[in-house]
Write a protein that holds these residues in place. Structure first.
Motif, PDB file in Angstrom:
ATOM      1  N   ILE A  33      -7.965  -1.222  -2.188  1.00  0.00           N
ATOM      2  CA  ILE A  33      -8.278  -1.144  -0.906  1.00  0.00           C
ATOM      3  C   ILE A  33      -9.833  -0.938  -0.535  1.00  0.00           C
ATOM      4  O   ILE A  33     -10.247  -0.229  -1.371  1.00  0.00           O
ATOM      5  CB  ILE A  33      -7.144  -0.269  -0.002  1.00  0.00           C
ATOM      6  N   SER A  77       9.177  -3.994   2.242  1.00  0.00           N
ATOM      7  CA  SER A  77       8.666  -2.992   3.211  1.00  0.00           C
ATOM      8  C   SER A  77       9.163  -1.507   2.460  1.00  0.00           C
ATOM      9  O   SER A  77      10.217  -1.609   1.593  1.00  0.00           O
ATOM     10  CB  SER A  77       9.160  -2.937   4.518  1.00  0.00           C
ATOM     11  N   HIS A  89       4.048   0.463   4.280  1.00  0.00           N
ATOM     12  CA  HIS A  89       3.679  -0.861   3.513  1.00  0.00           C
ATOM     13  C   HIS A  89       4.498  -2.040   4.036  1.00  0.00           C
ATOM     14  O   HIS A  89       5.996  -1.887   4.122  1.00  0.00           O
ATOM     15  CB  HIS A  89       3.738  -0.720   1.992  1.00  0.00           C
ATOM     16  N   GLY A  91       4.862  -6.253   2.871  1.00  0.00           N
ATOM     17  CA  GLY A  91       4.187  -7.213   2.072  1.00  0.00           C
ATOM     18  C   GLY A  91       4.909  -8.555   1.855  1.00  0.00           C
ATOM     19  O   GLY A  91       6.104  -8.459   2.221  1.00  0.00           O
ATOM     20  N   LYS A  99       0.875  -9.893  -1.144  1.00  0.00           N
ATOM     21  CA  LYS A  99      -0.244  -9.381  -0.148  1.00  0.00           C
ATOM     22  C   LYS A  99       0.429  -8.405   0.644  1.00  0.00           C
ATOM     23  O   LYS A  99       1.553  -8.591   1.338  1.00  0.00           O
ATOM     24  CB  LYS A  99      -0.433 -10.801   1.036  1.00  0.00           C
ATOM     25  N   LYS A 101       0.026  -4.942   3.700  1.00  0.00           N
ATOM     26  CA  LYS A 101      -0.492  -4.385   4.577  1.00  0.00           C
ATOM     27  C   LYS A 101       0.046  -2.959   4.615  1.00  0.00           C
ATOM     28  O   LYS A 101       1.072  -2.632   4.658  1.00  0.00           O
ATOM     29  CB  LYS A 101      -0.283  -5.059   6.236  1.00  0.00           C
ATOM     30  N   THR A 103      -0.353   0.668   6.288  1.00  0.00           N
ATOM     31  CA  THR A 103      -0.642   1.818   7.595  1.00  0.00           C
ATOM     32  C   THR A 103      -0.721   2.997   7.175  1.00  0.00           C
ATOM     33  O   THR A 103       0.367   3.498   6.747  1.00  0.00           O
ATOM     34  CB  THR A 103       0.237   1.273   8.875  1.00  0.00           C
ATOM     35  N   ASP A 108      -5.095   0.113   9.429  1.00  0.00           N
ATOM     36  CA  ASP A 108      -4.420  -0.687   8.665  1.00  0.00           C
ATOM     37  C   ASP A 108      -5.417  -1.126   7.546  1.00  0.00           C
ATOM     38  O   ASP A 108      -6.380  -1.314   7.893  1.00  0.00           O
ATOM     39  CB  ASP A 108      -4.129  -1.910   9.444  1.00  0.00           C
ATOM     40  N   LEU A 110      -5.643  -3.743   4.078  1.00  0.00           N
ATOM     41  CA  LEU A 110      -5.096  -5.120   3.526  1.00  0.00           C
ATOM     42  C   LEU A 110      -5.455  -5.060   1.931  1.00  0.00           C
ATOM     43  O   LEU A 110      -6.599  -4.881   1.615  1.00  0.00           O
ATOM     44  CB  LEU A 110      -5.535  -6.199   4.001  1.00  0.00           C
ATOM     45  N   THR A 111      -4.404  -5.531   1.222  1.00  0.00           N
ATOM     46  CA  THR A 111      -4.784  -5.635  -0.157  1.00  0.00           C
ATOM     47  C   THR A 111      -4.080  -6.801  -0.990  1.00  0.00           C
ATOM     48  O   THR A 111      -3.057  -7.184  -0.158  1.00  0.00           O
ATOM     49  CB  THR A 111      -4.584  -4.380  -0.975  1.00  0.00           C
TER      50      THR A 111
END
Length: 119
Positions: A33, A77, A89, A91, A99, A101, A103, A108, A110-111
């Motif tokens: 990240i 999740s 998380h 994804g 992918k 996200k 928090t 936030d 993204l990776t």
């Protein structure tokens, strides 16, 4: 008699399809990240059991257990406790990547995680 065999066959096929539809995320996944211009490495060791997801997360803050992990088709999740704060998380799983996200502390991130070839 034939309807019982047919119904059994349909149920068996549905069971197999359900297992195939769930994402195969078990294994080691890595990514980065961007945090204030620095690439922070992330590694996840996922263990899937049906629609449940467990494992560990490795970051520069340490290793933490994955909690509340769920798999729903190609979506995952889970939560990770990082020094007393929870990182949520969410994804989407693709064939060769996830992918994600994250928090954490109101921000936030993204990776894209890639499956480690050597597991």
């Amino acid at each position: 008699m034939n309807s019982k065999i047919f119904n059994s066959f349909v149920l068996a096929v549905c069971g197999v399809l359900f297992c195939v539809i769930l994402a195969d995320v078990s294994g080691k996944w890595s990514g980065y990240i961007d945090y204030n211009g620095n690439d922070i490495p992330l590694t996840y060791n996922f263990k899937a059991d049906g629609d449940k997801l467990t494992g560990t997360s490795d970051t520069p803050l340490g290793t933490a257990d994955i909690t509340d992990g769920k798999i729903d088709k190609d979506m995952i999740s889970f939560k990770v406790d990082l020094n007393g704060s929870t990182a949520t998380h969410i994804g989407k799983v693709y064939q060769d990547s996830i992918k994600l996200k994250i928090t954490y502390n109101g921000a936030d991130f993204l990776t894209t995680l890639k499956r480690n070839k050597t597991q």
